[in-house]
Design an enzyme around this catalytic site. Sequence first.
Site, PDB file in Angstrom:
ATOM      1  N   GLU A 198      -3.136   4.988 -22.871  1.00  0.00           N
ATOM      2  CA  GLU A 198      -3.577   6.019 -23.815  1.00  0.00           C
ATOM      3  C   GLU A 198      -2.307   6.751 -24.216  1.00  0.00           C
ATOM      4  O   GLU A 198      -1.927   7.736 -23.596  1.00  0.00           O
ATOM      5  CB  GLU A 198      -4.607   6.847 -23.041  1.00  0.00           C
ATOM      6  CG  GLU A 198      -5.044   8.150 -23.565  1.00  0.00           C
ATOM      7  CD  GLU A 198      -5.355   8.160 -25.007  1.00  0.00           C
ATOM      8  OE1 GLU A 198      -4.497   8.458 -25.823  1.00  0.00           O
ATOM      9  OE2 GLU A 198      -6.469   7.863 -25.295  1.00  0.00           O
ATOM     10  N   CYS A 218      -2.891  14.418 -28.199  1.00  0.00           N
ATOM     11  CA  CYS A 218      -2.517  13.119 -28.766  1.00  0.00           C
ATOM     12  C   CYS A 218      -3.324  12.852 -30.038  1.00  0.00           C
ATOM     13  O   CYS A 218      -2.961  11.997 -30.831  1.00  0.00           O
ATOM     14  CB  CYS A 218      -2.638  11.996 -27.747  1.00  0.00           C
ATOM     15  SG  CYS A 218      -4.167  11.999 -26.897  1.00  0.00           S
TER      16      CYS A 218
HETATM   17  C1  UN1 Z   1      -5.417  13.894 -25.470  1.00  0.00           C
HETATM   18  O1  UN1 Z   1      -4.836  14.610 -26.284  1.00  0.00           O
HETATM   19  O2  UN1 Z   1      -4.764  13.245 -24.611  1.00  0.00           O
HETATM   20  O3  UN1 Z   1     -10.224  14.315 -28.953  1.00  0.00           O
HETATM   21  C2  UN1 Z   1      -6.875  13.787 -25.371  1.00  0.00           C
HETATM   22  C3  UN1 Z   1      -9.598  15.232 -28.417  1.00  0.00           C
HETATM   23  C4  UN1 Z   1      -9.885  15.520 -26.975  1.00  0.00           C
HETATM   24  C5  UN1 Z   1      -9.061  14.676 -26.085  1.00  0.00           C
HETATM   25  C6  UN1 Z   1      -7.610  14.550 -26.423  1.00  0.00           C
HETATM   26  N1  UN1 Z   1     -11.286  15.276 -26.709  1.00  0.00           N
HETATM   27  O4  UN1 Z   1      -8.796  15.908 -29.007  1.00  0.00           O
END
Ligand code: UN1
Length: 510
Positions: free
Chosen positions: A262, A296
């Site tokens: 991820e 992310c």
């Molecule tokens: C991340 O930034 O690693 O969709 C996860 C989202 C959150 C998760 C982000 N539910 O922004």
Amino acid sequence: MDFIHQLGIRKLNSGVSTGTSWLSPTREKRLKSRSPIDGKVIASVRCGGAEELEQILATAQESCALWQQVPPPQRGDIVRQIGLELREQKEALGRLVSLEMGKSLQEGYGEVQEMIDICDFAVGQSRLLSGATLQSERPLHRIYDQYHPLGLVGIVTAFNFPVAVWSWNAMISAVCGNVNIWKPSSLVPLTAIAVQHLIGRVLRSNQLPEGIFSLVIGSGRSVGQAMLQDPRIPLISFTGSVATGRQAAQTVAARLGKSILELGGNNAIIITPQADLKLAIPAVVFGAVGTAGQRCTTTRRLIVHKKVYKQVKEALITAYQSLRIGSPLDPVNHVGPLVNQEAVAAYEQAVTAITAQGGRIIFGGKVLSGKGYASGCYVMPTLVEAEPSMPLVREETFAPILYLLKYKGALEQAIAIQNGVSQGLSSAIFTTGLAEAETFLSNQGSDCGIANVNLGTSGSEIGGAFGGEKETGGGREAGSDAWKAYMRRQTVTINHGTALPLAQGITFQL
Ligand code: UN1
């Protein structure tokens, strides 16, 4: 600070636990957790090293067989109890997330809510670890798929979601029958310790053995690397940057282990002439500045049709002017600090580089100083007019910098810009046109793992599978059928007849 105490955090904490027991590592150096809000030390942690990891792995292996024998719905019941504990601790844990990581209090609570949601999801999933029954070409034969636990699962998480990403992995993995070893980011050790205390209470009250949920806080170079290399851990789930993930994946692949990756995103929102800007503008702003641009899924690129470009640009500047930047613990503020000084340096470098590459800063671009900003971690959310070909636009800078890109022709041009980067996590389009939305969702459309229509790139629900394509790594976590990655699949064929027919009609007579 009472809430920290309530979570079991002391001035000096062990960073290594096999479940309910805490080890007392002494060899590695201590870690000070500082709040990016004011730069002050919250508490310290004794880190683990190779020796402690060995103890964790041995204990995990011992408990593995027992946990696998617990029927999945009963494993689900343990996860249900974890969800109940999290509900009780939501306020305190959400506050600690905000204090230690710097995201807004609202987002801190949201992160804990995401943990609660995945617990609920995993409880249901615990009764649904099901495989298909297939049709055999041979008489009196039956074929079906079944799923068994993998054993030990290593979960390496990043600072930006200190606890939620662990829970997506650990709660699903636990109902699948695995025992889990968590290595959180060294930037946010205290939230992990608080969660481990909570887990420990559930384990203890159910008289479960050590080793089902373990925690090891230590350096990436020693503990992290050792986990990646260890063949006793068949699956590593890794969240982090593309650069680190690439190395992690290679290390795991060298021993033919499995990994769920991820990694970074470079997420775009397309705004077409048919967009409802009342929806689009707040979605863009939340996507770009939420968690100070450190998700992310953060919106990093905005691809706007020239017909609405000026209007969008002006609306964004107005919205950015109204953003309140300051302590995330104060609910009036929209944007908190970046996680540390290195993140601020990366922001400054990006601002300098994009300007050198021809980008035009139309808002922000500065590090804030003075009263309330003493930690030096607060930056202004930034808007830059840029071109898709500029090297920096193609990179993920973990900061609130949004690149405004213009497209002049058909939607296909916007989609080509969107897909023209090496990352492939989240994407969105704002349009009221059905044909445009369907084009975006077609196989000629977005190449990302997540594709949204009339909502932003961040803030996904746990019910869907979460992850992305290309350099984002291809892994999927959380909902849908992501559970399958945490299990080993077995194809079973049963002959309940009295003859031994061979497949493909082959004859073989003795
Ligand atoms: C991340 O930034 O690693 O969709 C996860 C989202 C959150 C998760 C982000 N539910 O922004």
